[in-house]
Design a protein around this motif. Structure first.
Motif, mmCIF file in Angstrom:
data_model
loop_
_atom_site.group_PDB
_atom_site.id
_atom_site.type_symbol
_atom_site.label_atom_id
_atom_site.label_comp_id
_atom_site.label_asym_id
_atom_site.label_seq_id
_atom_site.Cartn_x
_atom_site.Cartn_y
_atom_site.Cartn_z
ATOM 1 N N GLU A 221 0.830 -1.207 0.000
ATOM 2 C CA GLU A 221 0.000 0.000 0.000
ATOM 3 C C GLU A 221 0.864 1.257 0.000
ATOM 4 O OE1 GLU A 221 -2.919 2.322 -0.484
ATOM 5 O OE2 GLU A 221 -3.522 0.250 -0.054
ATOM 6 N N LYS A 222 1.892 1.265 0.823
ATOM 7 C CA LYS A 222 2.791 2.422 0.911
ATOM 8 C C LYS A 222 3.518 2.650 -0.419
ATOM 9 C CE LYS A 222 6.957 3.996 3.314
ATOM 10 N NZ LYS A 222 7.971 3.658 4.354
ATOM 11 N N GLN A 223 4.068 1.576 -0.993
ATOM 12 C CA GLN A 223 4.804 1.711 -2.247
ATOM 13 C C GLN A 223 3.894 2.108 -3.402
ATOM 14 O OE1 GLN A 223 8.087 1.668 -2.723
ATOM 15 N NE2 GLN A 223 8.381 1.371 -0.511
ATOM 16 N N LYS A 224 2.678 1.633 -3.373
ATOM 17 C CA LYS A 224 1.727 1.999 -4.434
ATOM 18 C C LYS A 224 1.497 3.503 -4.465
ATOM 19 C CE LYS A 224 -3.036 1.364 -5.990
ATOM 20 N NZ LYS A 224 -4.369 0.788 -5.680
ATOM 21 N N ARG A 225 1.359 4.099 -3.287
ATOM 22 C CA ARG A 225 1.163 5.554 -3.220
ATOM 23 C C ARG A 225 2.390 6.296 -3.743
ATOM 24 N NH1 ARG A 225 -1.068 4.308 1.970
ATOM 25 N NH2 ARG A 225 0.890 5.006 2.952
ATOM 26 N N GLN A 226 3.572 5.713 -3.514
ATOM 27 C CA GLN A 226 4.802 6.391 -3.905
ATOM 28 C C GLN A 226 5.170 6.180 -5.369
ATOM 29 O OE1 GLN A 226 7.833 5.072 -1.167
ATOM 30 N NE2 GLN A 226 6.937 6.126 0.598
ATOM 31 N N ASN A 227 4.758 5.040 -5.931
ATOM 32 C CA ASN A 227 5.219 4.726 -7.294
ATOM 33 C C ASN A 227 4.101 4.703 -8.328
ATOM 34 O OD1 ASN A 227 3.881 2.212 -7.115
ATOM 35 N ND2 ASN A 227 5.697 1.192 -6.280
ATOM 36 N N ASN A 228 2.903 5.153 -7.928
ATOM 37 C CA ASN A 228 1.756 5.185 -8.846
ATOM 38 C C ASN A 228 1.447 3.818 -9.451
ATOM 39 O OD1 ASN A 228 1.233 7.995 -8.579
ATOM 40 N ND2 ASN A 228 2.964 8.424 -9.956
ATOM 41 N N GLY A 229 1.682 2.765 -8.661
ATOM 42 C CA GLY A 229 1.309 1.425 -9.096
ATOM 43 C C GLY A 229 2.322 0.713 -9.958
ATOM 44 N N ASP A 230 3.490 1.299 -10.170
ATOM 45 C CA ASP A 230 4.546 0.641 -10.945
ATOM 46 C C ASP A 230 5.655 0.213 -9.985
ATOM 47 O OD1 ASP A 230 6.523 -0.254 -12.604
ATOM 48 O OD2 ASP A 230 6.634 1.558 -13.834
ATOM 49 N N PHE A 231 5.787 -1.105 -9.765
ATOM 50 C CA PHE A 231 6.711 -1.619 -8.759
ATOM 51 C C PHE A 231 8.080 -1.998 -9.331
ATOM 52 C CE2 PHE A 231 2.760 -1.748 -6.567
ATOM 53 C CZ PHE A 231 3.065 -1.754 -5.211
ATOM 54 N N THR A 232 8.361 -1.592 -10.567
ATOM 55 C CA THR A 232 9.621 -1.983 -11.204
ATOM 56 C C THR A 232 10.833 -1.519 -10.412
ATOM 57 O OG1 THR A 232 8.540 -1.832 -13.371
ATOM 58 C CG2 THR A 232 10.961 -1.910 -13.334
ATOM 59 N N ALA A 233 10.879 -0.239 -10.104
ATOM 60 C CA ALA A 233 12.036 0.306 -9.382
ATOM 61 C C ALA A 233 12.131 -0.284 -7.985
ATOM 62 C CB ALA A 233 11.942 1.829 -9.320
ATOM 63 N N TYR A 234 10.994 -0.457 -7.344
ATOM 64 C CA TYR A 234 10.972 -1.023 -5.986
ATOM 65 C C TYR A 234 11.549 -2.438 -5.980
ATOM 66 C CZ TYR A 234 8.956 -3.321 -1.875
ATOM 67 O OH TYR A 234 8.764 -4.052 -0.734
ATOM 68 N N VAL A 235 11.128 -3.279 -6.912
ATOM 69 C CA VAL A 235 11.631 -4.656 -6.964
ATOM 70 C C VAL A 235 13.116 -4.675 -7.293
ATOM 71 C CG1 VAL A 235 11.484 -6.851 -8.212
ATOM 72 C CG2 VAL A 235 9.394 -5.676 -7.487
ATOM 73 N N ASN A 236 13.550 -3.821 -8.223
ATOM 74 C CA ASN A 236 14.981 -3.749 -8.525
ATOM 75 C C ASN A 236 15.782 -3.379 -7.281
ATOM 76 O OD1 ASN A 236 14.757 -4.421 -11.242
ATOM 77 N ND2 ASN A 236 14.516 -2.294 -11.897
ATOM 78 N N ASP A 237 15.263 -2.451 -6.509
ATOM 79 C CA ASP A 237 15.960 -1.978 -5.324
ATOM 80 C C ASP A 237 16.058 -3.062 -4.245
ATOM 81 O OD1 ASP A 237 17.123 0.132 -3.601
ATOM 82 O OD2 ASP A 237 15.255 -0.100 -2.470
ATOM 83 N N ILE A 238 14.942 -3.714 -3.932
ATOM 84 C CA ILE A 238 14.980 -4.678 -2.825
ATOM 85 C C ILE A 238 15.724 -5.954 -3.208
ATOM 86 C CG2 ILE A 238 12.894 -3.758 -1.746
ATOM 87 C CD1 ILE A 238 11.356 -6.162 -2.830
ATOM 88 N N THR A 239 15.688 -6.320 -4.483
ATOM 89 C CA THR A 239 16.457 -7.513 -4.880
ATOM 90 C C THR A 239 17.951 -7.211 -4.896
ATOM 91 O OG1 THR A 239 16.023 -6.982 -7.215
ATOM 92 C CG2 THR A 239 14.595 -8.618 -6.166
ATOM 93 N N ASP A 240 18.317 -5.992 -5.258
ATOM 94 C CA ASP A 240 19.731 -5.617 -5.199
ATOM 95 C C ASP A 240 20.262 -5.693 -3.768
ATOM 96 O OD1 ASP A 240 19.885 -5.185 -7.895
ATOM 97 O OD2 ASP A 240 19.693 -2.998 -7.768
ATOM 98 N N LYS A 241 19.420 -5.364 -2.790
ATOM 99 C CA LYS A 241 19.844 -5.286 -1.393
ATOM 100 C C LYS A 241 19.668 -6.595 -0.634
ATOM 101 C CE LYS A 241 18.715 -0.358 -1.046
ATOM 102 N NZ LYS A 241 17.777 0.641 -0.475
ATOM 103 N N SER A 242 18.937 -7.552 -1.193
ATOM 104 C CA SER A 242 18.555 -8.744 -0.436
ATOM 105 C C SER A 242 19.563 -9.875 -0.573
ATOM 106 C CB SER A 242 17.184 -9.246 -0.911
ATOM 107 O OG SER A 242 16.854 -10.462 -0.264
ATOM 108 N N ILE A 243 19.760 -10.607 0.531
ATOM 109 C CA ILE A 243 20.610 -11.802 0.476
ATOM 110 C C ILE A 243 19.889 -12.955 -0.208
ATOM 111 C CG2 ILE A 243 21.828 -11.138 2.578
ATOM 112 C CD1 ILE A 243 20.219 -13.355 4.034
ATOM 113 N N TYR A 244 18.572 -12.837 -0.436
ATOM 114 C CA TYR A 244 17.783 -13.923 -1.019
ATOM 115 C C TYR A 244 17.613 -13.788 -2.529
ATOM 116 C CZ TYR A 244 16.573 -14.509 3.884
ATOM 117 O OH TYR A 244 16.645 -14.685 5.234
ATOM 118 N N SER A 245 18.232 -12.771 -3.126
ATOM 119 C CA SER A 245 17.999 -12.537 -4.554
ATOM 120 C C SER A 245 18.689 -13.564 -5.446
ATOM 121 C CB SER A 245 18.443 -11.122 -4.934
ATOM 122 O OG SER A 245 19.804 -10.927 -4.622
#
Length: 714
Positions: A470-494
């Motif tokens: 919900e929070k990211q949707k408000r910030q990215n207008n419903g496009d999660f591309t940048a968000y997913v790129n960011d969290i996968t870059d930072k995650s040990i599970y990527s």
């Protein structure tokens, strides 16, 4: 055939029950069905079908890897099931260099039979009724929580009493919505080896286009073998294990089928919902299933985009894609069929009659509020049903949505333990890591997660989204591309490499702050979370549903004697039965298909309709051997009107003598409402003709030594 189960809860009390409707317990065949079956062509006694003390048909039928059915067809433990049932194991054993899915495989001898990592079969030993014992522990004054607790305690005792110190697996299951209980005793064999399969161009001919369709030309079969220790007992994999010698195996009949021939099927149908209330059907058609369809298609599109790039990626996602695609088409078919049949309306009419009966003075105290409670539950859960189906498809198709929470929680606990406990825990954690990352391609996973979050945020928000989404949707207008790129870059599970690098130099404090772990935990938590009001409403619904089924049986408004399917062994009987003439089928009667019809569908190079050149050469030469029909054509598939669903995939189709004539693998999309209501006119089971199975093994694959194992009746 990948479906999941049936029962009959419509207002059909004015119609007599048909013999070809029903999934029957074997222990009741003598009392409920045997006479009807004999009239239709059965030549076996009830004891020859189900016996505790002697070998019987039940001993030749196994549940295959928990989700399909298979049958023994030789004295040396040879097992026949569907190609799509063996798909996971075949994909696991395949590599880009040795691609058994694409090219097929037949072991030249037992040394060539291969062991997948995880594959088992389950033999049915016996069953019995424990309804009085269990229901004697509960009363109407109990809350649902107390009732369930008392029932589970008694179930645990029954399962322990019948397991013989772990020799058997015992399962107590509810039927008729908790109004009856039966226990089932099983024996599992875990050393099951891959024997052979035709190439996908035969085993999956027609692909998604022909799935659930008729006419059909699919060689949907594969073969395995069960191994045990030297005494024939279950044993972990060992080179010293030997093929088992089963109590019973099926002879094979090559005479073929004719319209109205008797046909029975034994198998493990997964789930039917024929007692489902009108509100549940309406909810599925309007809220749940459309979300399922859209979510599944979103995941499939992203998988396919990457699968088309290489054989390696295709093998990684072959099983997940096939499973997703199967239910995607199934759910759309159910929407169409339930809508066309007006099933919810018919159920509502039945419920109105029940409500009148329930509010008679002598019934009102017990049943008076049942329908109102059911309707209230569905009215208040429609949006949740939509939300949960979008979220379910996200979780099912995206490894990034589930693996971080599963592995992360295990690692968090691991680092809190002492060395001895860590040593005990590690093999399981390593197994989880291997399982999740074995069929994994990071670019595909990023695209799947992005697309699914975009869809979930757009379509499920009316119920309420997971907080981070919900929070990211408000910030990215419903496009999660940048968000997913960011969290996968930072995650040990990527990736597995990043996770293994972390494990070499661990910092446990980072586990709970990992962004993918946080997202995964939120998504799973959103799926599982219910507030106190929802919990109470669910309890009220469960009680009302149980009372509705009890009342429908008591009032005779729904006088069905067979219970919904729930992955327990059942028998269904009927006959070979055509559908109305179809110009797409070259057969004389529209109850079978031929090699001619298959070749007419052939499209060179097409992913769904290509055929091997060797098969085309055999067709040109009309080299059918002893497997041709007496009229000269080569049969491929045929139709019966048996009552089956998902879980019946791989079930044997038997004639009146108990001889194998075919292999069930699908149903027809026109009757896709079958999990809720049996359509006596349209319901069909699509089967592989056993003659085509043997022709492919013998003539096409040149594996006559496997056919020679079998007992052939002509």
């Amino acid at each position: 055939m990948k479906k999941i189960i049936l029962f009959f809860a419509l207002a059909l009390s004015a119609f007599p029950m048909r013999a070809d409707e029903g999934m029957w317990f074997l222990m009741f065949i003598e009392r409920l069905n045997h006479r009807d079956m004999q009239k239709m062509g059965l030549q076996l006694t009830a004891e020859e079908i189900y016996s505790i003390n002697h070998s019987s048909l039940k001993d030749a039928i196994v549940q295959f890897n928990g989700g399909c059915t298979a049958e023994l067809i030789s004295k040396d433990g040879l097992v026949l099931t569907n190609h799509h049932c063996g798909y996971d194991a075949i994909a696991e054993l395949s590599t880009p260099e040795k691609n058994y899915l694409r090219d097929g495989y037949w072991a030249a001898d037992k040394k060539g039979e291969m062991k997948p990592k995880s594959l088992y079969v389950r033999f049915f030993v016996r069953m019995d009724d424990v309804s009085k014992r269990i229901l004697g522990k509960v009363n109407d004054k109990m809350s649902e929580a107390d009732r369930n607790k008392a029932i589970q305690q008694e179930i645990a005792l029954i399962e322990k009493e019948n397991s013989e110190n772990g020799k058997y697996v015992v399962s107590v299951r509810p039927f008729f919505q908790g109004n009856e209980y039966y226990y089932f005793v099983y024996q599992d064999y875990k050393d099951v080896r891959f024997v052979g399969t035709p190439p996908e161009s035969i085993g999956k001919f027609g692909g998604d286009t022909d799935n659930w369709e008729w006419p059909r030309h699919t060689g949907d079969f594969s073969m395995f073998r069960i191994y045990g220790d030297k005494d024939g007992n279950p044993a972990d994999y060992s080179e010293n294990n030997v093929p088992i010698h089963p109590k019973k195996y099926l002879p094979i009949n090559l005479n073929g089928v004719q319209e109205k021939d008797f046909a029975m099927i034994l198998g493990y149908p997964g789930r039917t919902n024929r007692w489902m209330p009108a509100g549940g059907i309406d909810q599925n058609v309007k809220y749940a299933y459309p979300a399922w369809v859209e979510g599944a298609k979103t995941g499939m599109d992203q998988m396919k985009k990457h699968m088309d790039k290489s054989d390696d990626i295709r093998l990684k996602y072959a099983s997940k894609y096939a499973s997703t695609a199967n239910y995607w088409k199934n759910r759309q078919g159910m929407i169409d069929a339930l809508t066309k049949h007006g099933t919810a309306k018919a159920k509502a009419e039945q419920e109105a009659k029940f409500n009148t009966w329930a509010n008679k003075p002598e019934n009102k105290a017990k049943y008076g509020n049942v329908i109102a409670t059911l309707n209230n539950y569905y009215d208040k859960t429609n949006l949740k049903a939509r939300h949960d189906n979008y979220l379910t498809q996200l979780l099912r198709t995206s490894t990034y949505s589930t693996a971080p929470s599963v592995i992360g929680n295990a690692l968090i606990q691991y680092y809190k333990e002492n060395d001895a406990k860590k040593a005990e825990m590690w093999p399981k954690i390593q197994g989880q890591i291997d399982t999740y990352y074995e069929e994994f391609y990071a670019p595909a996973e990023k695209d799947i997660l992005t697309a699914q979050l975009n869809l979930y945020a757009a379509k499920a928000s009316e119920y309420g989204l997971a907080p981070t989404v919900e929070k990211q949707k408000r910030q990215n207008n419903g496009d999660f591309t940048a968000y997913v790129n960011d969290i996968t870059d930072k995650s040990i599970y990527s990736s597995k490499d990043k996770l293994e690098a972390f494990l070499k130099n661990p910092d446990p404090a980072k586990l709970e702050t990992d962004p993918l772990y946080g997202l995964s935990m939120e998504l799973l938590g959103k799926m599982r979370n219910m507030n106190d009001e929802q919990k109470q409403m669910t309890d009220d619904f469960q009680k009302a549903f149980r009372l509705e089924v009890e009342g429908l049986r008591e009032s005779k408004l729904n006088p069905i004697q067979y219970p919904d399917a729930n992955s327990t062994l059942r028998l269904t009987y009927g006959k070979v039965r055509s559908l109305p003439a179809d110009k797409r089928n070259d057969a004389k009667i529209n109850n079978y298909t031929t090699f001619d019809g298959m070749v007419k569908k052939y499209k060179k190079g097409d992913a769904e309709f290509d055929l091997p050149q060797h098969l085309l050469d055999l067709y040109k030469a009309k080299d059918y051997g002893r497997y041709a029909d007496k009229k000269g054509y080569m049969p491929v598939n045929f139709l019966t009107d048996n009552d089956i669903t998902g879980g019946n995939s791989g079930s044997p189709v038997l004639n009146g003598k108990g001889e194998l004539i075919g292999l069930a693998f699908d149903g027809n999309i026109e009757a896709m409402a079958g999990d809720v209501i049996f359509d006596k006119d349209l319901q069909r089971t699509i089967n592989v003709d056993i003659r085509y199975v043997l022709w492919v093994i013998d003539k096409y694959a040149g594996a006559k030594h496997i056919v020679d194992e079998m007992t052939i009746v002509k």
